[in-house]
Design a protein around this motif. Structure first.
Motif, PDB file in Angstrom:
ATOM      1  N   GLU A 207       0.903  -1.171  -0.059  1.00  0.00           N
ATOM      2  CA  GLU A 207      -0.045  -0.057   0.082  1.00  0.00           C
ATOM      3  C   GLU A 207       0.926   1.157   0.277  1.00  0.00           C
ATOM      4  N   VAL A 208       2.030   1.263   0.647  1.00  0.00           N
ATOM      5  CA  VAL A 208       2.921   2.249   0.582  1.00  0.00           C
ATOM      6  C   VAL A 208       3.451   2.456  -0.868  1.00  0.00           C
ATOM      7  N   ALA A 209       3.979   1.145  -1.745  1.00  0.00           N
ATOM      8  CA  ALA A 209       4.206   1.551  -2.991  1.00  0.00           C
ATOM      9  C   ALA A 209       2.809   1.924  -3.883  1.00  0.00           C
ATOM     10  N   LEU A 210       1.844   1.562  -3.570  1.00  0.00           N
ATOM     11  CA  LEU A 210       0.731   1.919  -4.123  1.00  0.00           C
ATOM     12  C   LEU A 210       0.252   3.563  -3.955  1.00  0.00           C
ATOM     13  N   VAL A 211       0.434   3.924  -2.914  1.00  0.00           N
ATOM     14  CA  VAL A 211       0.069   5.373  -2.550  1.00  0.00           C
ATOM     15  C   VAL A 211       1.158   6.242  -3.265  1.00  0.00           C
ATOM     16  N   GLY A 212       2.469   5.742  -3.137  1.00  0.00           N
ATOM     17  CA  GLY A 212       3.585   6.455  -3.574  1.00  0.00           C
ATOM     18  C   GLY A 212       3.395   6.415  -5.280  1.00  0.00           C
ATOM     19  N   ALA A 213       2.963   5.447  -6.009  1.00  0.00           N
ATOM     20  CA  ALA A 213       2.652   5.679  -7.338  1.00  0.00           C
ATOM     21  C   ALA A 213       1.469   6.781  -7.647  1.00  0.00           C
ATOM     22  N   ILE A 214       0.467   6.492  -6.869  1.00  0.00           N
ATOM     23  CA  ILE A 214      -0.558   7.711  -6.981  1.00  0.00           C
ATOM     24  C   ILE A 214      -0.022   8.942  -6.965  1.00  0.00           C
ATOM     25  N   VAL A 215       0.488   9.064  -5.784  1.00  0.00           N
ATOM     26  CA  VAL A 215       1.012  10.443  -5.477  1.00  0.00           C
ATOM     27  C   VAL A 215       1.934  11.055  -6.711  1.00  0.00           C
ATOM     28  N   PHE A 216       2.977  10.046  -7.170  1.00  0.00           N
ATOM     29  CA  PHE A 216       3.903  10.610  -8.295  1.00  0.00           C
ATOM     30  C   PHE A 216       2.850  10.896  -9.536  1.00  0.00           C
ATOM     31  N   HIS A 217       1.950  10.023  -9.795  1.00  0.00           N
ATOM     32  CA  HIS A 217       1.352  10.113 -10.921  1.00  0.00           C
ATOM     33  C   HIS A 217       0.362  11.389 -10.890  1.00  0.00           C
ATOM     34  N   ALA A 218      -0.106  11.773  -9.641  1.00  0.00           N
ATOM     35  CA  ALA A 218      -0.783  13.127  -9.594  1.00  0.00           C
ATOM     36  C   ALA A 218      -0.036  14.072  -9.719  1.00  0.00           C
ATOM     37  N   PHE A 219       1.016  14.228  -8.895  1.00  0.00           N
ATOM     38  CA  PHE A 219       1.826  15.447  -8.922  1.00  0.00           C
ATOM     39  C   PHE A 219       2.511  15.517 -10.526  1.00  0.00           C
ATOM     40  N   ASN A 220       2.872  14.556 -11.082  1.00  0.00           N
ATOM     41  CA  ASN A 220       3.825  14.794 -12.326  1.00  0.00           C
ATOM     42  C   ASN A 220       2.457  15.122 -13.617  1.00  0.00           C
ATOM     43  N   GLY A 221       1.142  14.596 -13.123  1.00  0.00           N
ATOM     44  CA  GLY A 221       0.010  14.784 -14.156  1.00  0.00           C
ATOM     45  C   GLY A 221      -0.161  16.359 -13.824  1.00  0.00           C
ATOM     46  N   ILE A 222       0.070  17.175 -12.823  1.00  0.00           N
ATOM     47  CA  ILE A 222      -0.211  18.395 -12.682  1.00  0.00           C
ATOM     48  C   ILE A 222       0.946  19.205 -13.545  1.00  0.00           C
ATOM     49  N   ARG A 223       2.126  18.460 -13.309  1.00  0.00           N
ATOM     50  CA  ARG A 223       3.384  19.243 -14.127  1.00  0.00           C
ATOM     51  C   ARG A 223       3.115  19.136 -15.510  1.00  0.00           C
ATOM     52  N   ILE A 224       2.419  17.936 -16.026  1.00  0.00           N
ATOM     53  CA  ILE A 224       2.136  17.948 -17.514  1.00  0.00           C
ATOM     54  C   ILE A 224       1.277  19.049 -17.937  1.00  0.00           C
ATOM     55  N   ILE A 225       0.139  19.168 -17.029  1.00  0.00           N
ATOM     56  CA  ILE A 225      -0.913  20.303 -17.382  1.00  0.00           C
ATOM     57  C   ILE A 225      -0.195  21.555 -17.317  1.00  0.00           C
ATOM     58  N   LEU A 226       0.713  21.755 -16.645  1.00  0.00           N
ATOM     59  CA  LEU A 226       1.308  23.052 -16.555  1.00  0.00           C
ATOM     60  C   LEU A 226       2.183  23.231 -17.697  1.00  0.00           C
ATOM     61  N   ILE A 227       2.947  22.210 -18.154  1.00  0.00           N
ATOM     62  CA  ILE A 227       3.598  22.452 -19.461  1.00  0.00           C
ATOM     63  C   ILE A 227       2.864  22.457 -20.723  1.00  0.00           C
ATOM     64  N   ASP A 228       1.728  21.829 -20.638  1.00  0.00           N
ATOM     65  CA  ASP A 228       0.624  21.949 -22.043  1.00  0.00           C
ATOM     66  C   ASP A 228       0.191  23.518 -21.967  1.00  0.00           C
ATOM     67  N   PHE A 229      -0.377  23.913 -20.754  1.00  0.00           N
ATOM     68  CA  PHE A 229      -1.139  25.244 -20.682  1.00  0.00           C
ATOM     69  C   PHE A 229      -0.399  26.479 -20.506  1.00  0.00           C
ATOM     70  N   TRP A 230       0.922  26.063 -19.678  1.00  0.00           N
ATOM     71  CA  TRP A 230       1.469  27.472 -19.275  1.00  0.00           C
ATOM     72  C   TRP A 230       2.856  27.505 -19.900  1.00  0.00           C
ATOM     73  N   SER A 231       3.844  26.553 -19.723  1.00  0.00           N
ATOM     74  CA  SER A 231       5.183  26.684 -20.272  1.00  0.00           C
ATOM     75  C   SER A 231       6.024  25.547 -19.999  1.00  0.00           C
ATOM     76  N   ALA A 232       6.560  25.163 -21.063  1.00  0.00           N
ATOM     77  CA  ALA A 232       7.720  24.138 -20.993  1.00  0.00           C
ATOM     78  C   ALA A 232       8.788  24.495 -20.556  1.00  0.00           C
ATOM     79  N   LYS A 233       9.166  25.840 -20.112  1.00  0.00           N
ATOM     80  CA  LYS A 233      10.393  26.266 -19.869  1.00  0.00           C
ATOM     81  C   LYS A 233      10.890  25.533 -18.661  1.00  0.00           C
ATOM     82  N   TYR A 234       9.991  25.424 -17.610  1.00  0.00           N
ATOM     83  CA  TYR A 234      10.600  25.118 -16.256  1.00  0.00           C
ATOM     84  C   TYR A 234      10.170  23.673 -15.899  1.00  0.00           C
ATOM     85  N   GLN A 235      10.099  22.753 -17.225  1.00  0.00           N
ATOM     86  CA  GLN A 235       9.553  21.362 -16.964  1.00  0.00           C
ATOM     87  C   GLN A 235      10.608  20.497 -16.319  1.00  0.00           C
ATOM     88  N   LYS A 236      11.998  20.904 -16.328  1.00  0.00           N
ATOM     89  CA  LYS A 236      13.042  20.176 -15.413  1.00  0.00           C
ATOM     90  C   LYS A 236      12.909  20.657 -13.934  1.00  0.00           C
TER      91      LYS A 236
END
Lengths: 150, 138
Positions: free
Chosen positions: B81-110
């Motif tokens: 369950e720790v691994a599962l929650v870790g996977a969900i939390v990464f997917h969620a936060f990186n998903g926000i990163r993807i949305i920001l890259i798409d709708f805001w700027s790819a400049k700060y993707q790193k």
């Protein structure tokens, strides 16, 4: 089999002559829209089920029945069910399109994904809305506290 | 070389350049965030299939549901369950990163990738100790 690859940076252009709804575009939008909503729904789900009180140790029929007796959690769970399965199914479809090179295997995988998504959405929705938190004849200590004594 | 077929690239052109020119993210933050997003996504999808089936047992009987859910309360599954929650939390936060890259700027993707990792660590520090205490304290 000489495959020609476009330059990775060439802008995507829809094949000319294609009419009607651009489903790929709506899929792309759906992934982002549902993703944001799912963060709220799933983080809330995890917080209530794993963090509050004794967490995973407290999970049993009484706990889940107590939650699902309320329309708030019914709709929360059904929204999570639909949004997450379609989000996940569409993600799996993308991965199949990327890695399954044969037309036939691609078709089989995608139909399997669609079948799993449809069956589980129907099953999950039926369970949430036809569920009885106080099933007759069950031992009272397994049921939520609000169930009338038999 | 937009018109050149992949087959005509020599193996040297394909693999040995240490600093690929014209490639946005090969081997760097962009690639690893993409790889992790895929792997966590697939893992979460298969867990979701199982999780809907186990939850559906509330419709069968309290005994059936409790029998299956108690297997989620063992130490081994607690670590899972720790691994599962870790996977969900990464997917969620990186998903926000993807949305920001798409709708805001790819400049700060790193930079945003390291922000994702940082927020993931903070979230897991909040979740894992409490969850493991629940799992290992009976």
């Amino acid at each position: 089999m000489a495959t020609t690859l476009d330059s990775p940076r060439s802008p995507y252009a829809r094949p000319t002559g294609k009419r009607g709804t651009n489903w790929e575009k709506w899929g792309w939008i759906y992934m982002r829209g549902s993703g944001v909503v799912l963060i709220v729904l799933i983080f809330g789900h995890l917080f209530v089920n794993l963090m509050i009180g004794k967490g995973v140790d407290a999970l049993n029929f009484g706990f889940v029945a107590g939650k699902l007796a309320s329309p708030f959690w019914q709709w929360w769970d059904v929204a999570m069910l639909w949004l997450a399965l379609i989000h996940g199914g569409n993600g799996m479809r993308t991965i199949v399109n990327d890695y399954a090179t044969q037309r036939v295997t691609r078709g089989i995988f995608k139909w399997a994904i669609l079948a799993a998504v449809v069956i589980l959405i129907v099953l999950g929705t039926l369970v949430v809305f036809t569920f009885d938190p106080c099933p007759a004849g069950s031992p009272a200590d397994l049921l939520p506290k609000f169930c009338p004594a038999i | 070389m937009p018109q050149e077929s992949a087959r005509t690239l020599t193996s040297q052109q394909k693999t040995t350049s240490r600093r690929p020119a014209g490639t946005l993210y090969r081997g760097r933050e962009g690639m690893w965030s993409w790889v992790l997003h895929r792997i966590t996504g697939v893992a979460i999808f298969f867990f979701l299939l199982v999780h809907i089936l186990d939850t559906a047992l509330v419709r069968v009987s309290p005994e059936a549901y409790n029998a299956v859910i108690s297997t989620y309360q063992t130490p081994l599954m607690g670590l899972g369950e720790v691994a599962l929650v870790g996977a969900i939390v990464f997917h969620a936060f990186n998903g926000i990163r993807i949305i920001l890259i798409d709708f805001w700027s790819a400049k700060y993707q790193k930079v945003m990738f390291y922000v994702v990792i940082g927020l993931w660590v903070v979230t897991m520090l909040g979740f894992a100790p409490r969850h493991l205490m629940n799992v290992f304290s009976h």
